[in-house]
Write a protein that holds these residues in place. Sequence first.
Motif, short mmCIF file in Angstrom:
data_model
loop_
_atom_site.label_atom_id
_atom_site.label_comp_id
_atom_site.label_asym_id
_atom_site.label_seq_id
_atom_site.Cartn_x
_atom_site.Cartn_y
_atom_site.Cartn_z
N VAL A 119 0.83 -1.20 0.00
CA VAL A 119 0.00 0.00 0.00
C VAL A 119 0.87 1.25 0.00
O VAL A 119 0.60 2.21 -0.73
CB VAL A 119 -0.96 -0.01 1.21
N LYS A 120 1.92 1.23 0.80
CA LYS A 120 2.80 2.40 0.87
C LYS A 120 3.52 2.65 -0.45
O LYS A 120 3.62 3.81 -0.89
CB LYS A 120 3.82 2.19 1.99
N ASN A 121 3.99 1.59 -1.11
CA ASN A 121 4.77 1.76 -2.34
C ASN A 121 3.91 1.97 -3.57
O ASN A 121 4.30 2.70 -4.49
CB ASN A 121 5.66 0.53 -2.56
N LEU A 122 2.74 1.32 -3.62
CA LEU A 122 1.93 1.36 -4.83
C LEU A 122 0.94 2.50 -4.84
O LEU A 122 0.49 2.93 -5.91
CB LEU A 122 1.18 0.04 -5.00
N SER A 123 0.57 3.02 -3.68
CA SER A 123 -0.46 4.04 -3.61
C SER A 123 -0.01 5.35 -4.24
O SER A 123 1.14 5.77 -4.09
CB SER A 123 -0.86 4.30 -2.16
N ALA A 124 -0.95 5.99 -4.95
CA ALA A 124 -0.66 7.30 -5.54
C ALA A 124 -0.65 8.39 -4.47
O ALA A 124 -0.15 9.48 -4.70
CB ALA A 124 -1.70 7.62 -6.61
N TYR A 163 4.60 1.39 -9.23
CA TYR A 163 4.76 2.23 -8.05
C TYR A 163 3.98 3.54 -8.19
O TYR A 163 3.97 4.15 -9.27
CB TYR A 163 6.24 2.54 -7.81
N ASN A 164 3.35 3.95 -7.11
CA ASN A 164 2.64 5.23 -7.02
C ASN A 164 1.55 5.38 -8.08
O ASN A 164 1.28 6.50 -8.54
CB ASN A 164 3.63 6.40 -7.12
N SER A 165 0.93 4.26 -8.47
CA SER A 165 -0.11 4.34 -9.50
C SER A 165 -1.47 3.89 -9.01
O SER A 165 -2.48 4.13 -9.67
CB SER A 165 0.29 3.47 -10.70
N LEU A 166 -1.53 3.25 -7.84
CA LEU A 166 -2.77 2.65 -7.35
C LEU A 166 -3.57 3.66 -6.53
O LEU A 166 -3.06 4.28 -5.61
CB LEU A 166 -2.44 1.43 -6.48
N GLN A 167 -4.83 3.82 -6.93
CA GLN A 167 -5.72 4.69 -6.17
C GLN A 167 -6.26 3.91 -4.97
O GLN A 167 -6.98 2.94 -5.13
CB GLN A 167 -6.88 5.18 -7.05
N VAL A 168 -5.88 4.32 -3.77
CA VAL A 168 -6.25 3.60 -2.56
C VAL A 168 -7.18 4.46 -1.72
O VAL A 168 -6.92 5.64 -1.49
CB VAL A 168 -5.01 3.22 -1.73
N SER A 169 -8.26 3.86 -1.26
CA SER A 169 -9.17 4.55 -0.34
C SER A 169 -9.35 3.68 0.89
O SER A 169 -9.38 2.45 0.80
CB SER A 169 -10.52 4.83 -1.00
N PHE A 170 -9.46 4.32 2.04
CA PHE A 170 -9.63 3.59 3.29
C PHE A 170 -10.95 4.00 3.90
O PHE A 170 -11.21 5.19 4.13
CB PHE A 170 -8.48 3.89 4.25
N ASN A 171 -11.81 3.00 4.16
CA ASN A 171 -13.15 3.28 4.65
C ASN A 171 -13.29 3.01 6.14
O ASN A 171 -14.38 2.77 6.63
CB ASN A 171 -14.18 2.44 3.89
#
Length: 245
Positions: A119-124, A163-171
């Motif tokens: 999550v840390k590496n892939l998240s935008a 890396y840094n391309s994944l749109q991550v949301s935390f609910n």
Amino acid sequence: FCELSPGLAMEQPRQVTPQSHFVVALIENRAKEVGMAAFDLRTASLHLSQFIETSRSYQNTSTLLHYFDPTDVIVPPNNIIPDGMAGVSAIVDHYANIPPRKVVLARGVFDDTKGAIMVKNLSAKEPPALGLDTCYKQYYLCLGAAAAVIKWVENEKGVTVTYNSLQVSFNGSFDHMNIDATSVQNLEVIEALTPVTGRISNKCNSLFRLLNSTRTVGGAKLLRANLLQPLKDIDTINARLDCLN
């Protein structure tokens, strides 16, 4: 078919159901806490959720499954179901009329340490923007689910997440405080560990038992949920205190 006249019929156009693009991973612990990671193959986005189930029917899990409508659901082997609970694996089996394909992976695949790194590496976005920068240990279930779903879509769907391309949301609810399972046990929120008499506890000394003067099953469940996920929104807390005054 729509009948026009005797002997004649015209076929009605079939309704096309939009195909889901979600793959979901689910994992739970003995404290009835569930972690979910939903990967959207169409938009390369990851949606994380972690919550405590307050019903035997796993209502929160069922609601999110209906929301994402996944084609595949990844679960670990079903060997830690709390007493009297259905378990996330059973919920998947009875989901809607046509269950999604259930994929059982070894529990080791649900590695929260690897999930946190992914999550840390892939998240935008940076971890602070997700509300996860200081809470990796607290949300270990959804991060474990993230590790499983990312690994599976890469291996089975041929998806490569850069890396840094994944749109991550935390609910995770920012209006409620999530108490980890160890603290729930040590603070004797639901069950007492060391009764005054020194004998086996009958749960009379737990915080829940002391406060539970509810008259209905629904009221008891609501009290339990509020103790396990207490409010931290100051306006709502003050509004409730005003009602008591």
